[in-house]
Design a protein around this motif. Sequence first.
Motif, PDB file in Angstrom:
ATOM      1  N   ARG A 161       0.841  -1.214   0.000  1.00  0.00           N
ATOM      2  CA  ARG A 161       0.000   0.000   0.000  1.00  0.00           C
ATOM      3  C   ARG A 161       0.869   1.255   0.000  1.00  0.00           C
ATOM      4  NH1 ARG A 161      -3.068  -2.906   3.805  1.00  0.00           N
ATOM      5  NH2 ARG A 161      -2.144  -1.687   5.508  1.00  0.00           N
ATOM      6  N   ALA A 162       1.904   1.243   0.823  1.00  0.00           N
ATOM      7  CA  ALA A 162       2.792   2.409   0.893  1.00  0.00           C
ATOM      8  C   ALA A 162       3.513   2.627  -0.430  1.00  0.00           C
ATOM      9  CB  ALA A 162       3.806   2.223   2.027  1.00  0.00           C
ATOM     10  N   ALA A 163       3.905   1.538  -1.086  1.00  0.00           N
ATOM     11  CA  ALA A 163       4.602   1.659  -2.369  1.00  0.00           C
ATOM     12  C   ALA A 163       3.705   2.222  -3.460  1.00  0.00           C
ATOM     13  CB  ALA A 163       5.138   0.290  -2.788  1.00  0.00           C
ATOM     14  N   GLY A 164       2.406   2.026  -3.347  1.00  0.00           N
ATOM     15  CA  GLY A 164       1.481   2.521  -4.357  1.00  0.00           C
ATOM     16  C   GLY A 164       0.927   3.901  -4.071  1.00  0.00           C
ATOM     17  N   ALA A 233      15.725   2.912  -5.936  1.00  0.00           N
ATOM     18  CA  ALA A 233      14.429   3.446  -6.357  1.00  0.00           C
ATOM     19  C   ALA A 233      14.557   4.956  -6.434  1.00  0.00           C
ATOM     20  CB  ALA A 233      13.329   3.050  -5.385  1.00  0.00           C
ATOM     21  N   VAL A 234      14.020   5.535  -7.500  1.00  0.00           N
ATOM     22  CA  VAL A 234      14.066   6.985  -7.664  1.00  0.00           C
ATOM     23  C   VAL A 234      12.662   7.515  -7.887  1.00  0.00           C
ATOM     24  CG1 VAL A 234      16.424   7.031  -8.555  1.00  0.00           C
ATOM     25  CG2 VAL A 234      14.518   6.802 -10.153  1.00  0.00           C
ATOM     26  N   ALA A 235      12.440   8.723  -7.389  1.00  0.00           N
ATOM     27  CA  ALA A 235      11.220   9.468  -7.702  1.00  0.00           C
ATOM     28  C   ALA A 235      11.570  10.466  -8.787  1.00  0.00           C
ATOM     29  CB  ALA A 235      10.705  10.192  -6.462  1.00  0.00           C
ATOM     30  N   VAL A 236      10.810  10.446  -9.862  1.00  0.00           N
ATOM     31  CA  VAL A 236      11.065  11.294 -11.027  1.00  0.00           C
ATOM     32  C   VAL A 236       9.895  12.251 -11.186  1.00  0.00           C
ATOM     33  CG1 VAL A 236      11.455  11.303 -13.521  1.00  0.00           C
ATOM     34  CG2 VAL A 236      12.411   9.457 -12.110  1.00  0.00           C
ATOM     35  N   SER A 237      10.200  13.521 -11.365  1.00  0.00           N
ATOM     36  CA  SER A 237       9.138  14.524 -11.528  1.00  0.00           C
ATOM     37  C   SER A 237       8.687  14.567 -12.986  1.00  0.00           C
ATOM     38  CB  SER A 237       9.628  15.904 -11.096  1.00  0.00           C
ATOM     39  OG  SER A 237      10.661  16.355 -11.946  1.00  0.00           O
ATOM     40  N   GLY A 245      14.191  12.422  -5.930  1.00  0.00           N
ATOM     41  CA  GLY A 245      14.362  11.653  -4.708  1.00  0.00           C
ATOM     42  C   GLY A 245      14.982  10.315  -5.036  1.00  0.00           C
ATOM     43  N   LEU A 246      15.682   9.745  -4.063  1.00  0.00           N
ATOM     44  CA  LEU A 246      16.334   8.458  -4.295  1.00  0.00           C
ATOM     45  C   LEU A 246      16.476   7.709  -2.981  1.00  0.00           C
ATOM     46  CD1 LEU A 246      19.633   8.603  -3.275  1.00  0.00           C
ATOM     47  CD2 LEU A 246      19.603  10.309  -5.102  1.00  0.00           C
ATOM     48  N   THR A 247      16.526   6.396  -3.086  1.00  0.00           N
ATOM     49  CA  THR A 247      16.876   5.556  -1.951  1.00  0.00           C
ATOM     50  C   THR A 247      17.666   4.370  -2.479  1.00  0.00           C
ATOM     51  OG1 THR A 247      16.074   4.436   0.054  1.00  0.00           O
ATOM     52  CG2 THR A 247      14.751   4.163  -1.947  1.00  0.00           C
ATOM     53  N   GLU A 248      18.686   3.954  -1.711  1.00  0.00           N
ATOM     54  CA  GLU A 248      19.644   2.949  -2.171  1.00  0.00           C
ATOM     55  C   GLU A 248      19.798   1.847  -1.133  1.00  0.00           C
ATOM     56  OE1 GLU A 248      22.546   6.426  -4.074  1.00  0.00           O
ATOM     57  OE2 GLU A 248      22.791   5.691  -2.014  1.00  0.00           O
ATOM     58  N   LEU A 249      19.879   0.624  -1.615  1.00  0.00           N
ATOM     59  CA  LEU A 249      20.198  -0.535  -0.785  1.00  0.00           C
ATOM     60  C   LEU A 249      21.268  -1.350  -1.493  1.00  0.00           C
ATOM     61  CD1 LEU A 249      16.621  -1.678   0.270  1.00  0.00           C
ATOM     62  CD2 LEU A 249      18.461  -1.253   1.885  1.00  0.00           C
ATOM     63  N   VAL A 250      22.087  -2.029  -0.703  1.00  0.00           N
ATOM     64  CA  VAL A 250      23.144  -2.868  -1.261  1.00  0.00           C
ATOM     65  C   VAL A 250      23.115  -4.220  -0.566  1.00  0.00           C
ATOM     66  CG1 VAL A 250      25.642  -3.179  -1.413  1.00  0.00           C
ATOM     67  CG2 VAL A 250      24.644  -0.979  -1.976  1.00  0.00           C
ATOM     68  N   VAL A 251      23.282  -5.284  -1.341  1.00  0.00           N
ATOM     69  CA  VAL A 251      23.410  -6.644  -0.814  1.00  0.00           C
ATOM     70  C   VAL A 251      24.780  -7.166  -1.249  1.00  0.00           C
ATOM     71  CG1 VAL A 251      22.466  -8.978  -0.782  1.00  0.00           C
ATOM     72  CG2 VAL A 251      20.921  -7.003  -0.976  1.00  0.00           C
ATOM     73  N   SER A 252      25.580  -7.618  -0.305  1.00  0.00           N
ATOM     74  CA  SER A 252      26.943  -8.033  -0.627  1.00  0.00           C
ATOM     75  C   SER A 252      27.051  -9.549  -0.715  1.00  0.00           C
ATOM     76  CB  SER A 252      27.927  -7.510   0.418  1.00  0.00           C
ATOM     77  OG  SER A 252      27.740  -8.173   1.652  1.00  0.00           O
ATOM     78  N   ALA A 253      27.947 -10.010  -1.568  1.00  0.00           N
ATOM     79  CA  ALA A 253      28.202 -11.441  -1.698  1.00  0.00           C
ATOM     80  C   ALA A 253      28.791 -12.011  -0.420  1.00  0.00           C
ATOM     81  CB  ALA A 253      29.160 -11.694  -2.871  1.00  0.00           C
ATOM     82  N   GLY A 274       5.567  12.754   0.793  1.00  0.00           N
ATOM     83  CA  GLY A 274       5.609  11.336   1.117  1.00  0.00           C
ATOM     84  C   GLY A 274       6.497  10.512   0.202  1.00  0.00           C
ATOM     85  N   LEU A 275       7.395  11.153  -0.540  1.00  0.00           N
ATOM     86  CA  LEU A 275       8.207  10.420  -1.506  1.00  0.00           C
ATOM     87  C   LEU A 275       9.178   9.444  -0.844  1.00  0.00           C
ATOM     88  CD1 LEU A 275       9.032  13.241  -4.104  1.00  0.00           C
ATOM     89  CD2 LEU A 275       7.315  11.423  -4.286  1.00  0.00           C
ATOM     90  N   ALA A 276       9.748   9.834   0.294  1.00  0.00           N
ATOM     91  CA  ALA A 276      10.717   8.950   0.945  1.00  0.00           C
ATOM     92  C   ALA A 276      10.061   7.633   1.356  1.00  0.00           C
ATOM     93  CB  ALA A 276      11.337   9.640   2.159  1.00  0.00           C
ATOM     94  N   MET A 277       8.902   7.706   1.964  1.00  0.00           N
ATOM     95  CA  MET A 277       8.178   6.508   2.368  1.00  0.00           C
ATOM     96  C   MET A 277       7.849   5.644   1.150  1.00  0.00           C
ATOM     97  SD  MET A 277       6.533   4.709   4.765  1.00  0.00           S
ATOM     98  CE  MET A 277       5.961   5.745   6.130  1.00  0.00           C
ATOM     99  N   THR A 278       7.341   6.258   0.097  1.00  0.00           N
ATOM    100  CA  THR A 278       6.927   5.509  -1.087  1.00  0.00           C
ATOM    101  C   THR A 278       8.127   4.839  -1.761  1.00  0.00           C
ATOM    102  OG1 THR A 278       5.109   7.060  -1.430  1.00  0.00           O
ATOM    103  CG2 THR A 278       5.721   5.667  -3.288  1.00  0.00           C
ATOM    104  N   MET A 279       9.227   5.567  -1.878  1.00  0.00           N
ATOM    105  CA  MET A 279      10.419   4.992  -2.511  1.00  0.00           C
ATOM    106  C   MET A 279      10.959   3.810  -1.712  1.00  0.00           C
ATOM    107  SD  MET A 279      12.684   8.207  -3.909  1.00  0.00           S
ATOM    108  CE  MET A 279      12.966   8.863  -2.251  1.00  0.00           C
ATOM    109  N   LYS A 280      11.028   3.969  -0.396  1.00  0.00           N
ATOM    110  CA  LYS A 280      11.593   2.896   0.421  1.00  0.00           C
ATOM    111  C   LYS A 280      10.694   1.659   0.389  1.00  0.00           C
ATOM    112  CE  LYS A 280      14.064   3.817   4.060  1.00  0.00           C
ATOM    113  NZ  LYS A 280      14.768   4.349   5.237  1.00  0.00           N
TER     114      LYS A 280
END
Length: 341
Positions: A161-164, A233-237, A245-253, A274-280
């Motif tokens: 729901r938050a992502a949408g 994930a990025v928010a584009v106007s 807006g942007l949010t980044e995650l990394v998964v390491s081997a 509310g862009l930060a919540m939606t992006m995350k």
Amino acid sequence: MPLKQLAPGEMTDDDLRDWCSVLNDMTAADMPAEPRWRTDSLREYLTATLPEDRRYLFLDRDADGDLVGHASLILFGGEQAGTGVVEMSTRPSARGKGVGTRLLRAVAECAKAGGCRTLSVEVIATTPAVGFYDRLGFARAVVEQRHLLRWADIDWEKIERAAGRLAAGYRLEYHAGGVPDRLMDSYADVKANLRSAPGNVAFVPEWRGSANAPALRDSFETLARRGMRSHIAVAVSEPYGNVVGLTELVVSAQRPTRADQYDTVVAPAHRSYGLAMTMKARLLTELRRAEPQLVDVQTWTLDTADDVRWINSELGFVHDVDWYDYEADVDKLLARLSRPA
């Protein structure tokens, strides 16, 4: 066997296995719930740096040749680095025998020779390392709260729901491994806002925000070479198509069951939508498909970053431990280390 300094490329397979063994012994003793390290891409993890950075490694073995401790020093910014970042681990069975002091002295001497004036180190607040660095005069520069989101506890209906829930005039995009060239300049512009909003970012030395696209490309490429998979994930106007807006995650081997949250930032003119919540939230839904092996996600915030902590709490993150960012002047540290015990 004397303490040895070496370049990352000089590490043998035995060195890498021993390096991992020390990390895991220390983790089991101090933070037993933490994921264990693997040797997968460990050589690449220790070798790859940004073009202007230098990394040095230190191994301390006992008389029998067993590795009892190791350290890593990264000097940032070319030939005359202002700050160096230290990572140091001692096997629990070797504590109290001067291993940490020997390693730190070697690190500080290397840093001074490289023109470094300040050393920085991250310390988990509940571990014996706190007392070690306190005794040697390190000052606590920043206190960060680490929060964990445990995969098994996620309310996926709430996340979906938050992502949408996206404000009019914006769209979201997900990218793995980096961002396309068409977005790179505006992405870099948004990253530059971290200088005015430090509460939004954890201190992750290998990933440093920059206001120019070439440096960001280097960052993405360096992460990939280190065996670290980027998810963004990025928010584009609309209608201009710029990242706001942007949010980044990394998964390491090396620790594939845990994702590390890196930067989350929204350009000032686009906050309060509310862009930060939606992006995350959107990024979590993408991770669910892209990284099914995940057990948890970790993130850090300053204790003053109430807005960030509220968002994390809504997504299910729970505070579990504080981390201290310590700093020491190199010359003063060497003077202390030269005094008789």
